[in-house]
Design a protein around this motif. Structure first.
Motif, PDB file in Angstrom:
ATOM      1  N   ASP A  68       0.818  -1.146   0.097  1.00  0.00           N
ATOM      2  CA  ASP A  68      -0.130  -0.026   0.155  1.00  0.00           C
ATOM      3  C   ASP A  68       0.799   1.323  -0.069  1.00  0.00           C
ATOM      4  O   ASP A  68       1.936   1.215   0.771  1.00  0.00           O
ATOM      5  N   VAL A  69       0.684   2.064  -0.657  1.00  0.00           N
ATOM      6  CA  VAL A  69       1.371   3.479  -0.979  1.00  0.00           C
ATOM      7  C   VAL A  69       0.379   4.510  -0.508  1.00  0.00           C
ATOM      8  O   VAL A  69      -0.697   4.611  -1.406  1.00  0.00           O
ATOM      9  N   THR A  70       0.755   5.558   0.401  1.00  0.00           N
ATOM     10  CA  THR A  70      -0.131   6.649   0.415  1.00  0.00           C
ATOM     11  C   THR A  70       0.903   7.829   0.154  1.00  0.00           C
ATOM     12  O   THR A  70       1.863   7.771   0.745  1.00  0.00           O
ATOM     13  N   LYS A  71       0.300   8.863  -0.276  1.00  0.00           N
ATOM     14  CA  LYS A  71       0.858  10.265  -0.516  1.00  0.00           C
ATOM     15  C   LYS A  71       0.009  11.290   0.082  1.00  0.00           C
ATOM     16  O   LYS A  71      -1.159  11.396   0.141  1.00  0.00           O
ATOM     17  N   ALA A  72       1.035  12.341   0.469  1.00  0.00           N
ATOM     18  CA  ALA A  72       0.168  13.415   0.954  1.00  0.00           C
ATOM     19  C   ALA A  72       1.172  14.538   0.637  1.00  0.00           C
ATOM     20  O   ALA A  72       2.426  14.288   0.460  1.00  0.00           O
ATOM     21  N   PRO A  73       0.924  15.662   0.867  1.00  0.00           N
ATOM     22  CA  PRO A  73       1.986  16.860   0.551  1.00  0.00           C
ATOM     23  C   PRO A  73       2.907  16.818   1.378  1.00  0.00           C
ATOM     24  O   PRO A  73       2.996  16.801   2.815  1.00  0.00           O
ATOM     25  N   GLY A  74       4.267  16.462   1.077  1.00  0.00           N
ATOM     26  CA  GLY A  74       5.508  16.725   1.705  1.00  0.00           C
ATOM     27  C   GLY A  74       5.659  15.134   2.527  1.00  0.00           C
ATOM     28  O   GLY A  74       6.818  15.271   3.052  1.00  0.00           O
ATOM     29  N   SER A  75       4.923  14.329   2.098  1.00  0.00           N
ATOM     30  CA  SER A  75       4.997  12.926   2.681  1.00  0.00           C
ATOM     31  C   SER A  75       4.769  11.902   1.793  1.00  0.00           C
ATOM     32  O   SER A  75       3.918  11.959   0.985  1.00  0.00           O
ATOM     33  N   ALA A  76       5.187  10.485   1.849  1.00  0.00           N
ATOM     34  CA  ALA A  76       4.849   9.166   1.615  1.00  0.00           C
ATOM     35  C   ALA A  76       5.068   8.279   2.285  1.00  0.00           C
ATOM     36  O   ALA A  76       6.170   8.122   3.183  1.00  0.00           O
ATOM     37  N   THR A  77       4.075   7.213   2.193  1.00  0.00           N
ATOM     38  CA  THR A  77       4.338   5.946   3.196  1.00  0.00           C
ATOM     39  C   THR A  77       3.987   4.620   2.302  1.00  0.00           C
ATOM     40  O   THR A  77       3.202   4.883   1.319  1.00  0.00           O
ATOM     41  N   VAL A  78       5.091   4.040   2.143  1.00  0.00           N
ATOM     42  CA  VAL A  78       5.048   2.656   1.507  1.00  0.00           C
ATOM     43  C   VAL A  78       4.861   1.535   2.781  1.00  0.00           C
ATOM     44  O   VAL A  78       5.574   1.354   3.752  1.00  0.00           O
ATOM     45  N   VAL A  79       3.700   0.477   2.725  1.00  0.00           N
ATOM     46  CA  VAL A  79       3.592  -0.359   3.614  1.00  0.00           C
ATOM     47  C   VAL A  79       3.595  -1.819   2.925  1.00  0.00           C
ATOM     48  O   VAL A  79       2.713  -2.212   2.045  1.00  0.00           O
ATOM     49  N   VAL A  90      11.575   9.629  -5.382  1.00  0.00           N
ATOM     50  CA  VAL A  90      10.311  10.489  -5.034  1.00  0.00           C
ATOM     51  C   VAL A  90       9.389  10.374  -6.308  1.00  0.00           C
ATOM     52  O   VAL A  90       9.690  11.231  -7.008  1.00  0.00           O
ATOM     53  N   GLU A  91       8.548   9.733  -6.246  1.00  0.00           N
ATOM     54  CA  GLU A  91       7.679   9.407  -7.771  1.00  0.00           C
ATOM     55  C   GLU A  91       6.807  10.816  -7.871  1.00  0.00           C
ATOM     56  O   GLU A  91       6.789  11.380  -9.026  1.00  0.00           O
ATOM     57  N   ASP A  92       6.347  11.483  -6.841  1.00  0.00           N
ATOM     58  CA  ASP A  92       5.622  12.654  -7.043  1.00  0.00           C
ATOM     59  C   ASP A  92       6.171  13.978  -7.295  1.00  0.00           C
ATOM     60  O   ASP A  92       6.989  14.191  -6.166  1.00  0.00           O
ATOM     61  N   PRO A  93       6.192  14.491  -8.405  1.00  0.00           N
ATOM     62  CA  PRO A  93       7.155  15.678  -8.486  1.00  0.00           C
ATOM     63  C   PRO A  93       6.742  17.034  -7.815  1.00  0.00           C
ATOM     64  O   PRO A  93       7.380  17.728  -7.164  1.00  0.00           O
ATOM     65  N   GLU A  94       5.333  17.055  -7.251  1.00  0.00           N
ATOM     66  CA  GLU A  94       5.034  17.997  -6.335  1.00  0.00           C
ATOM     67  C   GLU A  94       5.989  18.049  -4.855  1.00  0.00           C
ATOM     68  O   GLU A  94       6.088  18.999  -4.334  1.00  0.00           O
ATOM     69  N   GLN A  95       6.059  16.681  -4.589  1.00  0.00           N
ATOM     70  CA  GLN A  95       6.567  16.547  -3.338  1.00  0.00           C
ATOM     71  C   GLN A  95       8.176  16.990  -3.416  1.00  0.00           C
ATOM     72  O   GLN A  95       8.605  17.696  -2.438  1.00  0.00           O
ATOM     73  N   ILE A  96       8.848  16.747  -4.419  1.00  0.00           N
ATOM     74  CA  ILE A  96      10.369  16.998  -4.454  1.00  0.00           C
ATOM     75  C   ILE A  96      10.499  18.650  -4.753  1.00  0.00           C
ATOM     76  O   ILE A  96      11.541  19.123  -4.472  1.00  0.00           O
ATOM     77  N   LYS A  97       9.419  19.534  -5.165  1.00  0.00           N
ATOM     78  CA  LYS A  97       9.392  20.703  -5.503  1.00  0.00           C
ATOM     79  C   LYS A  97       9.942  21.402  -3.857  1.00  0.00           C
ATOM     80  O   LYS A  97      10.612  22.478  -4.014  1.00  0.00           O
ATOM     81  N   HIS A  98       9.484  21.000  -2.958  1.00  0.00           N
ATOM     82  CA  HIS A  98       9.517  21.735  -1.620  1.00  0.00           C
ATOM     83  C   HIS A  98      10.794  21.269  -0.874  1.00  0.00           C
ATOM     84  O   HIS A  98      10.960  21.842   0.231  1.00  0.00           O
ATOM     85  N   VAL A  99      11.870  20.377  -1.599  1.00  0.00           N
ATOM     86  CA  VAL A  99      13.044  19.926  -0.693  1.00  0.00           C
ATOM     87  C   VAL A  99      14.144  20.839  -1.513  1.00  0.00           C
ATOM     88  O   VAL A  99      14.205  20.582  -2.714  1.00  0.00           O
TER      89      VAL A  99
END
Length: 195
Positions: free
Chosen positions: A28-39, A162-171
């Motif tokens: 399971d993968v969950t994404k939120a602005p600035g974070s991601a979790t893989v279980v 980091v799959e989501d380009p929106e997340q990488i923009k803030h780092v």
């Protein structure tokens, strides 16, 4: 027995034994602005077909008819409660959470052991695991390759995809991020069907 040894032993049992080589797995993968979790979870179920009490050895048979013998250590409570026909379920769960939110302070790593054994008199079982939290420095960001390079507290360097380009923009290089890694093994025994 240390948590790491039990976890490694159960993973080897689940992945390495021919009789238990086909676990049910989910990711399971969950994404939120600035974070991601893989279980990831792997679950194996087998039935006890023989018990050697003197050597604390249990013979398990899976749904496909494959058989494996497992030696149950002294740290497992309530061995005498096991019966032929009982169903043993082993679930291994691994998760990694990457928070790309900016934090401050020195690079660090902490580890917490999670242990929950069966109550006296109950069927054997329990959960053992660990949670590691690492504060790491961002030493490079590659938007084109979708990677963030992190430096941990021991100086080890890891590239994180980091799959989501929106997340990488803030780092940015020089930021700090938090990475939480957890793994746990849960074993439960349920009575077999009455024939």
């Amino acid at each position: 027995m240390k948590a790491n040894h039990v976890i490694v032993a159960m993973v080897v049992l689940m992945a390495g034994c021919p009789a238990l080589a086909q676990p049910q797995t989910t990711v399971d993968v969950t994404k939120a602005p600035g974070s991601a979790t893989v279980v990831g979870t792997a679950k194996v179920t087998a039935t006890i077909v023989a018990i050697e009490r003197e050597t604390r050895t249990v013979t398990l048979k899976d749904a496909k008819g494959k058989v494996v013998q497992v030696e149950v250590g002294e740290e497992a409570r309530n061995f005498d409660q096991l019966k032929i026909g009982d169903v043993v379920t082993t679930e291994y769960r691994e998760a990694i959470s990457l928070s790309l939110s900016k934090t401050s302070g020195p690079r660090s790593a902490t580890e917490r052991v999670i242990e929950n054994r069966a109550a006296p008199g109950a069927k054997p079982g329990g959960t053992i695991g660990r949670e590691i939290t690492v504060m790491a420095d961002v030493i490079a960001v590659n938007s084109k390759e979708k990677t963030v390079t992190l430096k941990g507290p021991q100086g080890n360097i890891v590239d994180v995809h980091v799959e989501d380009p929106e997340q990488i923009k803030h780092v940015r290089k020089g930021d700090q991020v938090e990475v939480v890694y957890t793994e746990a093994v849960a074993i439960s025994v349920t009575p077999g069907a009455v024939k």
